[in-house]
Enzyme design. Structure first.
Site, PDB file in Angstrom:
ATOM      1  N   ASN A  30       0.835  -1.204   0.000  1.00 21.16           N
ATOM      2  CA  ASN A  30       0.000   0.000   0.000  1.00 21.16           C
ATOM      3  C   ASN A  30       0.869   1.254   0.000  1.00 21.16           C
ATOM      4  OD1 ASN A  30       0.626  -0.828   2.680  1.00 21.16           O
ATOM      5  ND2 ASN A  30      -1.039   0.376   3.528  1.00 21.16           N
TER       6      ASN A  30
ATOM      7  N   GLU B 113       0.503   5.225   0.545  1.00 19.36           N
ATOM      8  CA  GLU B 113      -0.375   6.302   1.011  1.00 19.36           C
ATOM      9  C   GLU B 113       0.177   7.662   0.603  1.00 19.36           C
ATOM     10  OE1 GLU B 113      -0.973   5.562   5.213  1.00 19.36           O
ATOM     11  OE2 GLU B 113      -2.132   3.751   4.780  1.00 19.36           O
TER      12      GLU B 113
ATOM     13  N   CYS C  54      -4.105   0.789  -2.689  1.00 21.77           N
ATOM     14  CA  CYS C  54      -3.957  -0.460  -1.940  1.00 21.77           C
ATOM     15  C   CYS C  54      -2.862  -1.340  -2.551  1.00 21.77           C
ATOM     16  CB  CYS C  54      -5.251  -1.266  -1.983  1.00 21.77           C
ATOM     17  SG  CYS C  54      -6.633  -0.514  -1.140  1.00 21.77           S
TER      18      CYS C  54
ATOM     19  N   GLU D 115      -2.920  -4.520  -3.245  1.00 22.26           N
ATOM     20  CA  GLU D 115      -3.382  -5.442  -4.291  1.00 22.26           C
ATOM     21  C   GLU D 115      -3.379  -4.756  -5.648  1.00 22.26           C
ATOM     22  OE1 GLU D 115      -4.746  -4.749  -1.403  1.00 22.26           O
ATOM     23  OE2 GLU D 115      -5.943  -6.383  -0.601  1.00 22.26           O
TER      24      GLU D 115
ATOM     25  N   CYS E 208     -10.380  -4.757  -0.357  1.00 19.01           N
ATOM     26  CA  CYS E 208     -11.527  -3.843  -0.464  1.00 19.01           C
ATOM     27  C   CYS E 208     -12.262  -4.093  -1.786  1.00 19.01           C
ATOM     28  CB  CYS E 208     -11.063  -2.397  -0.361  1.00 19.01           C
ATOM     29  SG  CYS E 208     -10.283  -1.775  -1.863  1.00 19.01           S
TER      30      CYS E 208
ATOM     31  N   CYS F  20     -10.392  -3.246  -5.054  1.00 22.34           N
ATOM     32  CA  CYS F  20      -9.361  -4.232  -5.448  1.00 22.34           C
ATOM     33  C   CYS F  20     -10.007  -5.499  -5.986  1.00 22.34           C
ATOM     34  CB  CYS F  20      -8.455  -4.561  -4.259  1.00 22.34           C
ATOM     35  SG  CYS F  20      -7.376  -3.180  -3.830  1.00 22.34           S
TER      36      CYS F  20
HETATM   37  N1  THU Z   1      -5.325  -1.424   2.265  1.00 23.78           N
HETATM   38  C1  THU Z   1      -4.746  -2.228   1.329  1.00 23.78           C
HETATM   39  O1  THU Z   1      -3.628  -1.981   0.868  1.00 23.78           O
HETATM   40  N2  THU Z   1      -5.423  -3.307   0.932  1.00 23.78           N
HETATM   41  C2  THU Z   1      -6.631  -3.702   1.428  1.00 23.78           C
HETATM   42  O2  THU Z   1      -7.153  -4.726   1.019  1.00 23.78           O
HETATM   43  C3  THU Z   1      -7.332  -2.877   2.422  1.00 23.78           C
HETATM   44  C4  THU Z   1      -6.621  -1.650   2.860  1.00 23.78           C
HETATM   45  C5  THU Z   1      -4.561  -0.253   2.734  1.00 23.78           C
HETATM   46  C6  THU Z   1      -5.101   1.080   2.363  1.00 23.78           C
HETATM   47  C7  THU Z   1      -4.502   1.947   3.432  1.00 23.78           C
HETATM   48  O3  THU Z   1      -3.169   2.299   3.031  1.00 23.78           O
HETATM   49  C8  THU Z   1      -4.398   1.048   4.642  1.00 23.78           C
HETATM   50  O4  THU Z   1      -4.528  -0.278   4.149  1.00 23.78           O
HETATM   51  C9  THU Z   1      -5.470   1.301   5.699  1.00 23.78           C
HETATM   52  O5  THU Z   1      -6.718   1.283   5.129  1.00 23.78           O
END
Ligand code: THU
Length: 165
Positions: free
Chosen positions: A62, A64, A73, A75, A112, A115
């Site tokens: 991930n 940010e 994300c 994935e 999520c 994804c």
């Molecule tokens: N996140 C992912 O990378 N994948 C997921 O399936 C759910 C959430 C990340 C997004 C964000 O950077 C952090 O997790 C918290 O939501």
């Protein structure tokens, strides 16, 4: 009025040891991917690893951003890398894991909706299912052989890609 029921199914492995060798390997690759996470805002790292037919492994984590919606994300970071650079080498499997120092993660994290929809798109594109392994370090793993169990109402419209006459 008709009531419809949809059944979804997945395999649960209570410990890492119960997984087969290929799945174990990919889970450990997802753990390696955690290192690339840029998550100073949530402090929640997610790692994803894709195993391609050739044996190549692609990593995602991930990413940010101070402008929150600009992040992505793990994935989708892995999947879009595949779509942009390796789409002629089919995806056999995806493993996802997460880590945070803030609390103990007690079960696998599930991708999520955004994804899952991207996963669905690429399954359609490559015309073969993607085995998905959601792995909780020190705990269980949930496995499906394809996206439909996780997203039975995925959006797909074949007519969008046909050229109007
Ligand atoms: N996140 C992912 O990378 N994948 C997921 O399936 C759910 C959430 C990340 C997004 C964000 O950077 C952090 O997790 C918290 O939501």
């Amino acid at each position: 009025m008709i009531n419809h029921e949809i059944k979804i199914a997945f395999e649960e492995y209570n410990t890492f040891e119960e997984l087969n060798d290929q799945d174990k390997h990919l889970c450990l690759e997802a753990v390696k991917a955690l290192k690339g996470s840029h998550s100073p805002y949530s402090n929640f790292s997610v790692g994803a690893a894709l195993r391609l037919k050739s044996g190549r492994v692609l990593y995602g984590s991930n990413q940010e951003n101070a402008a929150y919606p600009s992040g992505l994300c793990a994935e989708r970071v892995a999947l879009f890398n595949w779509g942009a650079n390796y789409a002629d080498d089919p995806i056999e499997a995806l493993a996802v894991t997460a880590h945070t120092a803030k609390f103990q993660i007690s079960k696998p994290i599930t991708p999520c909706g955004g994804c899952l929809q991207v996963l669905a798109e690429y399954e359609k594109k490559q015309e073969q299912p993607i085995r998905t392994i959601l792995y909780c370090q020190g705990g269980a793993a949930w496995v499906t052989n394809g996206i439909e169990s996780f997203l039975p109402f995925l959006f797909f419209e074949d007519r969008l890609v046909t050229v109007p006459v």
